[in-house]
Design an enzyme around this catalytic site. Structure first.
Site, PDB file in Angstrom:
ATOM      1  N   GLY A 261       0.823  -1.197   0.000  1.00 58.30           N
ATOM      2  CA  GLY A 261       0.000   0.000   0.000  1.00 58.30           C
ATOM      3  C   GLY A 261       0.860   1.251   0.000  1.00 58.30           C
ATOM      4  O   GLY A 261       1.961   1.283  -0.547  1.00 58.30           O
ATOM      5  N   SER A 262       0.365   2.278   0.650  1.00 60.11           N
ATOM      6  CA  SER A 262       1.025   3.587   0.565  1.00 60.11           C
ATOM      7  C   SER A 262       2.355   3.665   1.295  1.00 60.11           C
ATOM      8  O   SER A 262       3.077   4.647   1.138  1.00 60.11           O
ATOM      9  CB  SER A 262       0.082   4.679   1.099  1.00 60.11           C
ATOM     10  N   THR A 263       2.716   2.652   2.090  1.00 55.88           N
ATOM     11  CA  THR A 263       4.059   2.663   2.676  1.00 55.88           C
ATOM     12  C   THR A 263       5.114   2.625   1.569  1.00 55.88           C
ATOM     13  O   THR A 263       6.240   3.085   1.757  1.00 55.88           O
ATOM     14  CB  THR A 263       4.280   1.472   3.622  1.00 55.88           C
ATOM     15  N   PHE A 264       4.731   2.101   0.396  1.00 60.08           N
ATOM     16  CA  PHE A 264       5.664   1.988  -0.723  1.00 60.08           C
ATOM     17  C   PHE A 264       5.880   3.330  -1.423  1.00 60.08           C
ATOM     18  O   PHE A 264       6.810   3.459  -2.232  1.00 60.08           O
ATOM     19  CB  PHE A 264       5.140   0.959  -1.729  1.00 60.08           C
ATOM     20  N   LYS A 265       5.026   4.303  -1.126  1.00 60.61           N
ATOM     21  CA  LYS A 265       5.223   5.625  -1.732  1.00 60.61           C
ATOM     22  C   LYS A 265       6.527   6.263  -1.262  1.00 60.61           C
ATOM     23  O   LYS A 265       7.062   7.144  -1.946  1.00 60.61           O
ATOM     24  CB  LYS A 265       4.032   6.533  -1.391  1.00 60.61           C
TER      25      LYS A 265
END
Length: 590
Positions: A261-265
């Site tokens: 999810g957005s942790t990969f941003k």
């Protein structure tokens, strides 16, 4: 008469010592472990009267010397049925000392036409003495040892287990099997049992409160890669490995693969900055992107501007804007970045259960994949891989190797040689910039509930829909995570928290997103374990001064001399979006 008197005295003494009043041996004489000395130095015990137990497998301790796994001396009872005269009477006598002994089964074994049968395993030395005093011909003993985990559930999936022959079959016991059998020096792990227990308590409380089916948390030293704590729930009593369920044995921290999810941003922003593709002042479109019947959009857009600068993209976690950044980077460079950061391979750690990530092959890595990976979908990574990537932004840009082995230092300033730090993948300047962005997520973005007063935490939320057993995303069933570090002015520890399929409550207004569930759990863990690590909250005045030094505008001004900052009318990713939209538009619509 003189000789008769002497021999009579010896016989009388023997009668008292063996039959009338035998004296039980001291605990150390039957091989008991000496308290607080898992494997004592023979020189240190010289002349003390202690007898060392015949233990072959080394003790495992935490970083502070707390025993996590140790071997206790035990005895196996066996018989030669050919020498047994009355099996029924022998079985009853043995049962009087070993009440768990199955009498019919013992009688059956004693009547077999064999010369060797086991009757009981892992009995205590005191029971060995009692059986020996029965004086039954044909009953014999075999010395052995039994593995014991004194802290029960603590770090069960990490420690693993041994089989009946005392060989490791899972976890650290398996990975270091030869070391534990060949060297009696205690194996010192990087884990801190106090921190492990506190983190498990907080994570289990959150799992129960939000009725999640599982949870995981990892705390790692950003400079050395030492894993201070690693939790996977549900867990089990390490002394009962054989009867634990598969779900309890499953180590979600290293074996479980989840869409980040957005942790990969954080990785999307890092590679864009490092490759010079984007800058803090560049702006990216938040307009939903349509690709065929799919749409890349944000969950809540009422507070979004049509264009967001890079810090705001991270603070408010915009999916379309992140997709544009990823397209600006491009397919090859994105793939190479993730490969260099270790996201395409198994994370190197001393656990046999560590799994491989689930990623598309390069030939299937098209522009759609570039966009979805840019905001953390389309790939599945282990929690350990995510926290490792987070640590890279906190230590000056070095990719550390996670380890479960303790280094020589204990909570003091770490000075490592350049060659020990790992590949330098992010410049110091960009690592510092990313550190300030992560702090911004907590102070002004959607990660506010992760704040822990006085500890200056920073991090990134991540919410991803779960994939069902038969493929396809499950609506409203999420993996919620928060990855971050503390203190952000000089990061020491990276922390990752994840809950699997939590359910909303009145407190979260029904939301099951990371900002409502994982972020506050992160905050509670930091507040509780930081003092155990020698970190204490700074006073509000000092915290404000440090925050001022970390401050970064949500929309930084364009520096003088920059001719064409990315933004409306100058976004390379827009061309790719238009091309994809045209490619997936039905023919009759042209």
């Amino acid at each position: 008469m003189g000789f008769l008197f002497l021999y009579g005295g010896v016989a009388l003494k023997a009668l008292f010592a063996t039959i009338l009043a035998p004296m039980a041996p001291l605990p150390n004489q039957v091989g008991a472990i000496i308290p607080d000395i898992p494997h004592p130095d023979p020189k240190a015990l010289a002349g003390s009267g202690f007898v060392l137990p015949n233990i072959q497998r080394a003790t495992i301790t935490d970083r502070n010397g707390q025993p996590l796994a140790l071997s206790l001396p035990v005895v196996q009872v066996y018989a030669n049925p050919m020498e047994i005269i009355e099996p029924e009477d022998v079985a009853k006598q043995l049962h009087s000392i070993l009440p768990n002994l199955n009498i019919p089964e013992t009688i059956r074994r004693l009547k077999q036409k064999k010369q060797f049968v086991y009757l009981a395993r892992n009995i205590a030395p005191v029971d060995e003495l009692a059986i020996n005093n029965l004086g039954i011909p044909g009953i014999y003993f075999e010395n052995g040892e039994q593995r014991h985990y004194p802290l029960g559930t603590l770090a069960a999936q990490i420690l693993g287990a041994v089989d009946i022959d005392n060989h490791g079959i899972a976890g650290v016991e398996k990975y270091f099997n030869q070391r534990l059998l060949s060297d009696r020096t205690p194996l010192r792990l990087s884990l801190d049992a106090r921190v492990q227990a506190a983190m498990r308590d907080e994570l289990n409380e959150a799992k129960t409160r939000f009725r999640a089916i599982g949870a995981s948390a990892i705390l790692m030293d950003v400079h050395t890669g030492e894993i201070i704590a690693m939790i996977s729930l549900p867990d089990y009593d390490a002394n009962n490995f054989a009867h634990a369920s598969d779900d309890a044995r499953f180590n979600r921290a290293v074996t479980g693969m989840y869409e980040p999810g957005s942790t990969f941003k954080l990785q999307t922003a890092a590679m864009a900055l490092q490759l010079g593709v984007a800058h803090p002042w560049d702006q990216f479109s938040t307009t939903p992107i349509k690709v065929g019947r799919f749409k890349i959009s944000d969950l809540k857009t009422d507070h979004f501007a049509p264009w967001l600068a890079l810090p705001s993209v991270m603070a408010f976690s915009s999916n379309p804007a992140s997709a544009h950044i990823a397209l600006d980077v491009g397919r090859e460079r994105q793939h190479d970045w993730l490969k260099n950061m270790g996201f395409l391979d198994r994370v190197p750690v001393e656990l046999p259960e560590a799994g491989r990530p689930i990623v598309p092959s390069l030939k299937n890595w098209g522009e759609t994949t570039v966009m979805t990976v840019g905001f953390g979908h389309g790939v599945a990574e282990s929690p350990l891989a995510i926290v490792r990537g987070t640590a890279t932004t906190g230590n000056g840009g070095y990719l550390v190797t996670p380890t479960l082995l303790a280094r020589d230092h204990l909570n003091d300033d770490v000075v490592m040689a350049e060659e020990e730090k790992g590949p330098h993948l992010i410049s110091t300047h960009n690592a510092d910039l990313l550190r300030r962005i992560l702090r911004l997520v907590v102070t002004k973005g959607i990660g506010k509930k992760a704040e822990s007063p006085g500890y200056l935490v920073g991090g990134k939320t991540g919410t991803a829909e779960k994939i069902g057993a038969h493929g396809g995303y499950l609506k409203h069933v999420n993996i919620t995570a928060f990855t971050g570090m503390f203190p952000m002015n000089a990061p020491r520890y990276a922390l990752y928290v994840m809950l699997d399929a939590p359910q909303g409550t009145a407190e979260t207004h029904g939301w099951t997103t990371a900002g409502w569930i994982a972020a506050p759990t992160f905050s509670k863990i930091v507040t509780r374990v930081a003092p155990m690590l020698g970190l204490f909250p700074v006073p509000p005045e000092k915290a404000q001064q440090l925050d001022d030094q970390l401050a970064l505008a949500l929309t930084p001004p364009v520096p003088p001399g920059v001719r064409r900052p990315l933004g409306p009318g100058n976004d390379p990713g827009a061309a790719a979006v238009n091309r994809l939209a045209a490619k997936h538009t039905p023919h009759h619509a042209h």
